[in-house]
Design an enzyme around this catalytic site. Structure first.
Site, PDB file in Angstrom:
ATOM      1  N   ARG A  16      29.256  42.436  31.289  1.00 10.72           N
ATOM      2  CA  ARG A  16      27.813  42.786  31.279  1.00 10.72           C
ATOM      3  C   ARG A  16      27.675  44.315  31.246  1.00 10.72           C
ATOM      4  O   ARG A  16      28.679  45.031  31.173  1.00 10.72           O
ATOM      5  CB  ARG A  16      27.124  42.206  32.519  1.00 10.72           C
ATOM      6  CG  ARG A  16      27.557  42.901  33.790  1.00 10.72           C
ATOM      7  CD  ARG A  16      26.787  42.430  35.008  1.00 10.72           C
ATOM      8  NE  ARG A  16      26.966  43.386  36.079  1.00 10.72           N
ATOM      9  CZ  ARG A  16      26.673  43.165  37.347  1.00 10.72           C
ATOM     10  NH1 ARG A  16      26.197  42.003  37.724  1.00 10.72           N
ATOM     11  NH2 ARG A  16      26.847  44.108  38.252  1.00 10.72           N
ATOM     12  N   ASP A  60      40.971  40.889  37.720  1.00  6.97           N
ATOM     13  CA  ASP A  60      40.552  41.832  38.760  1.00  6.97           C
ATOM     14  C   ASP A  60      41.330  43.129  38.536  1.00  6.97           C
ATOM     15  O   ASP A  60      42.565  43.149  38.638  1.00  6.97           O
ATOM     16  CB  ASP A  60      40.876  41.218  40.131  1.00  6.97           C
ATOM     17  CG  ASP A  60      40.493  42.143  41.276  1.00  6.97           C
ATOM     18  OD1 ASP A  60      40.293  43.351  41.038  1.00  6.97           O
ATOM     19  OD2 ASP A  60      40.402  41.644  42.415  1.00  6.97           O
ATOM     20  N   TYR A 153      32.067  56.783  46.259  1.00  4.43           N
ATOM     21  CA  TYR A 153      31.843  56.731  44.800  1.00  4.43           C
ATOM     22  C   TYR A 153      32.189  58.082  44.173  1.00  4.43           C
ATOM     23  O   TYR A 153      32.910  58.146  43.167  1.00  4.43           O
ATOM     24  CB  TYR A 153      30.376  56.361  44.538  1.00  4.43           C
ATOM     25  CG  TYR A 153      30.051  55.999  43.103  1.00  4.43           C
ATOM     26  CD1 TYR A 153      30.422  54.767  42.568  1.00  4.43           C
ATOM     27  CD2 TYR A 153      29.342  56.879  42.281  1.00  4.43           C
ATOM     28  CE1 TYR A 153      30.103  54.430  41.249  1.00  4.43           C
ATOM     29  CE2 TYR A 153      29.020  56.552  40.969  1.00  4.43           C
ATOM     30  CZ  TYR A 153      29.404  55.328  40.456  1.00  4.43           C
ATOM     31  OH  TYR A 153      29.096  54.994  39.154  1.00  4.43           O
ATOM     32  N   THR A 191      22.016  49.423  38.040  1.00  3.78           N
ATOM     33  CA  THR A 191      20.905  50.295  38.438  1.00  3.78           C
ATOM     34  C   THR A 191      19.535  49.615  38.358  1.00  3.78           C
ATOM     35  O   THR A 191      18.604  50.037  39.025  1.00  3.78           O
ATOM     36  CB  THR A 191      20.866  51.548  37.526  1.00  3.78           C
ATOM     37  OG1 THR A 191      20.861  51.110  36.165  1.00  3.78           O
ATOM     38  CG2 THR A 191      22.040  52.454  37.775  1.00  3.78           C
TER      39      THR A 191
END
Ligand code: NAD
Length: 248
Positions: A16, A60, A153, A191
């Site tokens: 996605r 993964d 992050y 987001t």
């Protein structure tokens, strides 16, 4: 004739968001594309939509033995890999005093260690071909902290810049180029959450261009860096941020 006819592309986190947009564009340009992700339903659906040139792998990116299995199967199915887009990532924003050690390590594992594992696993395959390109997806957060809790992050996204340059130098004589990209605010499921659309509107106001970007705007850069048009570009950082860093 497509720009990537006969080329083999691996995109992590491709089920996605930006990864899926990149996959579609590479397919349109004639590439054979391996999409990997932990989101099996979305990945299989996208792969079926895009047709025979595409194969989805449940993968993964933090797991080195899964990397090995995926790369071996891609080579058997499509041939040696020409392009790797290390795109998978998560955004877990928390102030340092609230973030647990486990959460911090999870972000580093998924956003940073995965890039190391990806390059290490795919490079031997690229060494069997000519003109290869690795695109590591960092972020604007790879240049600055933010006040939404970006300790983990930003750490991971800063690290990607260093890893990119180190490996670009190691591979310079082998015609394997390695670059990083640094998107600002892009409209993806990361987001834009249902019912919380006002968050992206609020964040957009802080951007000189006063908007978030569409994933396709990032895809154009990814395809450029993957292509022979970028044949002399390696070890570089590409920022797409609507002007945000210009004011620093
Ligand atoms: P997204 O959440 O739509 O896509 C990320 C994909 O990574 C998802 O499909 C997810 O399932 C996958 N993923 C997560 N953990 C994984 C794991 N352990 N193994 C395999 N796949 C895993 O978000 P996106 O915005 O498309 O993000 C793509 C990349 O761009 C990420 O690295 C993100 O940090 C970076 N980025 C996004 C923005 C933005 O504004 N959206 C800005 C800068 C950088």
């Amino acid at each position: 004739m497509g720009k990537f006819n006969g080329k083999v592309v691996l995109i992590t986190g491709g089920a996605r968001g930006m990864g899926a947009t990149h996959a579609k564009a590479f397919v349109n340009e004639g590439a054979k594309v391996a999409i990997t992700d932990i989101l099996v339903q979305e990945g299989e659906k996208l792969s079926a939509e895009l047709g025979e040139q595409v194969k989805f792998y449940k993968h993964d990116v933090t797991n080195s033995s899964e990397w090995e299995t995926v790369v071996t199967d891609i080579e058997q199915t499509f041939g040696p890999i020409n392009v790797l887009v290390n795109n998978a990532g998560i955004s877990l924003m928390k102030p340092i005093l609230q973030m647990t050690e486990e959460e911090y390590r999870r972000v580093i594992d998924i956003n940073q260690v995965s890039v190391f594992l990806g390059m290490k696993s795919v490079l031997p395959s690229m060494q069997k071909t000519k003109e290869s390109s690795i695109i590591n997806v960092s972020s604007l957060a790879g240049f600055r902290g933010n006040n939404h809790g970006s300790v983990a992050y930003s750490a991971a996204k800063f690290a990607i810049r260093g890893m990119t340059k180190a490996v670009a130098l190691e591979m310079a004589l082998e015609d394997i180029r390695v670059n990083s990209i640094h998107p600002g605010l892009i409209k993806t499921p990361m987001t834009v959450q249902k019912g919380k659309e006002e968050i992206i509107d609020h964040l957009s106001k802080k951007i000189p261009m006063q908007r978030a970007a569409e994933p396709e705007e990032v895809t154009k850069l990814v395809l450029f860096l993957a292509s022979s048009d970028a044949s002399f570009i390696t070890g570089q950082e590409y920022i797409l941020d609507g002007g945000q860093l210009a004011s620093l």
